[in-house]
Design a protein around this motif. Structure first.
Motif, short mmCIF file in Angstrom:
data_model
loop_
_atom_site.label_atom_id
_atom_site.label_comp_id
_atom_site.label_asym_id
_atom_site.label_seq_id
_atom_site.Cartn_x
_atom_site.Cartn_y
_atom_site.Cartn_z
N ASP A 296 -10.07 49.40 32.77
CA ASP A 296 -9.99 48.80 34.10
C ASP A 296 -8.78 49.36 34.84
O ASP A 296 -7.64 49.21 34.40
CB ASP A 296 -9.85 47.27 33.98
N TYR B 72 -5.12 46.40 24.04
CA TYR B 72 -6.49 45.92 23.87
C TYR B 72 -6.69 45.49 22.43
O TYR B 72 -5.99 45.92 21.53
CB TYR B 72 -7.50 47.01 24.24
N THR C 288 -11.84 44.54 23.58
CA THR C 288 -11.76 43.43 24.51
C THR C 288 -10.30 43.21 24.88
O THR C 288 -9.41 43.87 24.34
CB THR C 288 -12.38 42.15 23.90
N ARG D 265 -8.42 42.07 31.86
CA ARG D 265 -9.39 40.98 32.02
C ARG D 265 -8.83 39.67 31.47
O ARG D 265 -8.84 38.64 32.15
CB ARG D 265 -10.69 41.30 31.28
N ASP D 266 -8.37 39.71 30.21
CA ASP D 266 -7.86 38.48 29.59
C ASP D 266 -6.53 38.07 30.20
O ASP D 266 -6.25 36.88 30.38
CB ASP D 266 -7.71 38.68 28.09
N PHE E 241 -7.60 36.99 34.17
CA PHE E 241 -8.68 36.03 34.36
C PHE E 241 -8.83 35.04 33.20
O PHE E 241 -9.56 34.06 33.31
CB PHE E 241 -10.00 36.76 34.58
N SER F 233 -12.65 34.62 27.66
CA SER F 233 -13.95 33.98 27.89
C SER F 233 -14.75 34.00 26.60
O SER F 233 -14.46 34.75 25.68
CB SER F 233 -14.72 34.70 29.00
N SER G 274 -15.06 39.43 27.16
CA SER G 274 -15.34 40.61 27.98
C SER G 274 -15.47 41.81 27.06
O SER G 274 -14.52 42.14 26.33
CB SER G 274 -14.21 40.84 28.98
N LEU H 42 -15.44 45.50 26.44
CA LEU H 42 -14.93 46.69 27.12
C LEU H 42 -15.24 47.95 26.32
O LEU H 42 -14.52 48.95 26.44
CB LEU H 42 -13.42 46.54 27.34
N TYR I 204 -19.82 36.35 34.03
CA TYR I 204 -18.53 37.03 34.16
C TYR I 204 -18.03 37.02 35.60
O TYR I 204 -16.82 36.89 35.85
CB TYR I 204 -18.61 38.46 33.62
N HIS J 165 -16.57 33.77 36.18
CA HIS J 165 -15.28 33.73 35.50
C HIS J 165 -14.21 34.37 36.39
O HIS J 165 -13.10 33.83 36.54
CB HIS J 165 -15.40 34.46 34.17
N PHE J 166 -14.52 35.52 36.98
CA PHE J 166 -13.61 36.16 37.93
C PHE J 166 -13.32 35.23 39.11
O PHE J 166 -12.18 35.10 39.57
CB PHE J 166 -14.21 37.46 38.47
#
Length: 329
Positions: free
Chosen positions: A142, A171, A193, A197-198, A201, A204, A208, A210, A271, A274-275
């Protein structure tokens, strides 16, 4: 396979005599991607992709017109729900991908492998073939700017890394279970993952994912999982790359809100929702932090452990580079 879709070819490609067995073929699904398509085509053509197969899912912008202006780009259209998107992809792969090295990505994803600055994708596939590999695993990296997402302005044709040039370097790697619809059984695969993201956000359930298999040779026993997260019936290379993910530019927040309403992505847009929880709290969300790393090149990503190379591969690249730079007599 049951049909849950209706796909119409926009450009007739039956009995196309310019097809050949050595082509690198790219497959993707798009919806309103006019912002990213110009650089997407430029990037993958410069990397060595020969032919593109795109499925347009009810775009309301000029995505189809942009795609049809390019040579060796074949466009299909469907107005069916995106819920069925993997049936569309499997249909095209089955019809046009068998026996070929296939790149399967989203329009906001750019495949990147060790020494990609020096080596074309056909040469990279040559190395994979010579070492007995039929698939290549990558981390979905990302990318984000050092400013709020809604002001991370991007213009068509621009290299997105000039806008979203930062990433997280931490990660997790875990085992995850996937379902193989070819064999009708579950199989385990390593996934990545965590990351931004973690951190931004929150974690989850499910996590996520990845992990990506963006490049593989489509052989009879091969099964690529929905979302390109895992593959079964393939020999995965020890090399590892990244897929540069350009989702987090200025149109991200609008996309999140739209997809939360459409509810056509995984788990009724699980997702995206979630965002949206975090975006609702802070519409001017900035994804960067003190530990963000600025992108440099493939060597940097190898050094950070986000990509993996090998002595054998590095020697292959040296040999190829020397051969290309040696004057013919």
């Amino acid at each position: 396979m049951m049909k849950f879709y209706t796909i119409i070819s926009v450009r007739n490609i039956s009995n196309d005599k310019i097809f050949n067995n050595n082509e690198i073929r790219l497959f993707a699904i798009m919806r309103n991607e006019s912002l990213r398509l110009p650089h997407f085509f430029e990037y993958y053509k410069s990397l060595g992709v020969d032919r593109f197969f795109l499925i347009d899912n009810s775009s309301t912008d000029d995505s189809v017109q942009i795609a049809l202006q390019c040579q060796a780009v074949h466009v299909f259209r469907t107005t069916d729900s995106y819920v069925n998107h993997w049936y569309w992809m499997e249909h095209l792969l089955e019809k046009y991908g068998k026996g070929y090295w296939c790149v399967v990505v989203d329009i906001d994803e750019l495949l990147y492998f060790p020494q990609a600055e020096k080596l074309s994708i056909p040469k990279f596939c040559q190395f994979l073939e010579e070492t007995g590999s039929t698939a290549f695993r990558a981390l979905l990296l990302d990318m984000y700017a050092d400013k709020p997402v809604n002001s991370s302005n991007y213009t068509p044709g621009q290299n997105p890394l000039t806008v979203v040039s930062n990433f997280d370097k931490e990660y997790e790697k875990i085992q995850f279970s996937f379902f193989d619809r070819l064999r009708w059984q579950f199989f385990e695969s390593i996934i990545f993952t965590g990351g931004m993201r973690d951190r931004v956000f929150g974690k989850s359930t499910p996590p996520s994912i990845l992990s990506k298999i963006p490049l593989f040779k489509y052989l009879p026993d091969t099964y690529l999982v929905q979302g390109m997260h895992a593959i079964n019936g393939a020999q995965i290379s020890d090399l590892q790359g990244v897929v540069i993910h350009t989702k987090f530019i200025h149109d991200f927040i609008e996309e999140v809100r739209e997809e939360c309403v459409r509810e056509q992505h995984y788990g009724n847009a699980f997702y995206y929702k979630h965002f949206n929880q975090r975006i609702t709290q802070n519409p001017s969300l900035n994804l960067s932090f003190s530990g963000s790393v600025r992108f440099q090149d493939s060597a940097q990503l190898v050094e950070l452990g986000l990509m993996k190379t090998s002595e054998q591969f590095e020697e292959f690249v040296r040999t190829q580079t020397e051969a290309e730079n040696t004057p013919s007599t």
